[in-house]
Enzyme design. Structure first.
Site, PDB file in Angstrom:
ATOM      1  N   SER A  53       0.813   2.786  28.865  1.00 41.61           N
ATOM      2  CA  SER A  53      -0.131   3.911  28.799  1.00 41.61           C
ATOM      3  C   SER A  53      -0.321   4.463  30.205  1.00 41.61           C
ATOM      4  O   SER A  53      -0.043   3.778  31.198  1.00 41.61           O
ATOM      5  CB  SER A  53      -1.471   3.420  28.244  1.00 41.61           C
ATOM      6  OG  SER A  53      -2.500   4.361  28.471  1.00 41.61           O
TER       7      SER A  53
ATOM      8  N   TYR B  40      -8.986  -2.344  28.405  1.00 32.82           N
ATOM      9  CA  TYR B  40      -7.759  -1.685  27.979  1.00 32.82           C
ATOM     10  C   TYR B  40      -6.838  -1.412  29.165  1.00 32.82           C
ATOM     11  O   TYR B  40      -5.644  -1.756  29.136  1.00 32.82           O
ATOM     12  CB  TYR B  40      -8.099  -0.382  27.266  1.00 32.82           C
ATOM     13  CG  TYR B  40      -6.899   0.438  26.864  1.00 32.82           C
ATOM     14  CD1 TYR B  40      -6.166   0.109  25.730  1.00 32.82           C
ATOM     15  CD2 TYR B  40      -6.502   1.551  27.607  1.00 32.82           C
ATOM     16  CE1 TYR B  40      -5.058   0.858  25.355  1.00 32.82           C
ATOM     17  CE2 TYR B  40      -5.403   2.304  27.245  1.00 32.82           C
ATOM     18  CZ  TYR B  40      -4.683   1.958  26.116  1.00 32.82           C
ATOM     19  OH  TYR B  40      -3.581   2.707  25.759  1.00 32.82           O
TER      20      TYR B  40
END
Length: 302
Positions: free
Chosen positions: A174, A187
């Protein structure tokens, strides 16, 4: 002094420079695309979002698909669509937060389908909250799915690739694995780890002489996958999973090591390395992603 020492080798260096210049420019203009027809491709988190659409891309290439997800209905839907595209598809319900479940499912895949030659570690979860509002079990689960599962799946399927020196391991990370985002501490930490996993594994395979096993890491900015509520970006539209999967597939077929979407993200990352902190703050505001978060156990819009 350095030039004096290098003088006997200057013509070799000049030839090497010309070769690299031609090679790099040709690879940009005419990238070599490999065939994945007949390859056994395992995709985790394939019941929705990027995982589902990258499965469709492989199906169009007539790969043999092994699809993992936690929901039976969702993974069967993906498998059925892949079959309609003319590909073989096998659906497995697997919880990637559980190491032993991964290993058991891997043995079933080997016996029922064959040796996986392309592994797409795509499964991921996110909790949008500040650190103090994130429960301990949520932090643990994020790391189990987002990074530890990569270790277990790779350990399960890499040996077969190494025996024939052929394969491809795809790490879906990501933009949060390249730059920090507030309210996503767990995250982003897990995604930073996935980028490190990709880079270290790449170096290790090269050192071991397994040049036939390719690696790719995919880092994308905001994608409309439904994992966070009401996402928005200041200047860029949210990316759609289908569009992102097309870019990822092209990166896999051309053996790109690092695939970053959108390209402007590369520019902002470079600027943040060299600009003073006050200017970096301005760059971050320009590329800010907004979404609903839980702050101190209260729902509040960021």
């Amino acid at each position: 002094m350095i030039m004096f020492l290098l003088r006997p080798y200057m013509h070799y260096l000049f030839i090497l420079f010309i070769y690299l210049f031609i090679y790099l420019n040709l690879s940009l203009i005419l990238p070599l695309r490999k065939s994945v027809r007949g390859e056994i491709v395992l995709i985790t988190g394939a019941s929705r979002g990027i995982g589902r659409f990258i499965a469709y891309e492989f199906a169009k290439c007539q790969s043999k698909l092994v699809l993992w997800a936690t929901t039976k209905h969702g993974i069967e839907e993906t498998a059925e669509e892949c079959r309609k595209l003319g590909a073989e598809a096998y659906a497995f319900v697997v919880d990637c937060s559980k190491r032993e479940e991964i290993y058991r499912a891997a043995e079933k895949v080997k016996s029922q389908v064959g040796d996986v030659s392309i592994l797409v570690n795509n499964a991921g979860i996110v909790v949008a909250a500040d650190l103090m509002a994130t429960e301990d079990h949520e932090i643990t689960k994020i790391f189990e799915v987002n990074i530890l599962a990569h270790f277990w799946t790779t350990k399960a399927f890499l040996p077969a690739m190494m025996r024939v020196n052929h394969g491809h391991i795809v790490t879906v990370a990501s933009a949060g694995g390249l730059k920090a985002l507030p309210f996503l501490v767990s995250y982003c930490s897990s995604k930073f780890a996935t980028v490190g996993f990709h880079e270290t594994l790449t170096q290790e395979l090269a050192t071991l002489g397994n040049d036939g096993i390719k690696t790719s890491c995919f880092c994308s900015a905001g994608v409309n996958t439904g994992f966070v509520k009401n996402p928005s970006q200041r200047f860029l539209p949210l990316l759609e999973p289908e569009h992102v999967a097309n870019i990822l597939m092209e990166g896999i077929l051309t053996n790109q090591k690092m695939i970053i979407v959108p390209p402007i993200l590369k520019v902002t990352l470079m600027l943040e390395r060299f600009l003073p902190e006050c200017a970096v703050a301005g760059v971050r505001k320009l590329s800010e992603i907004k979404f609903d978060v839980a702050v101190g156990c209260r729902d509040k819009g960021k």
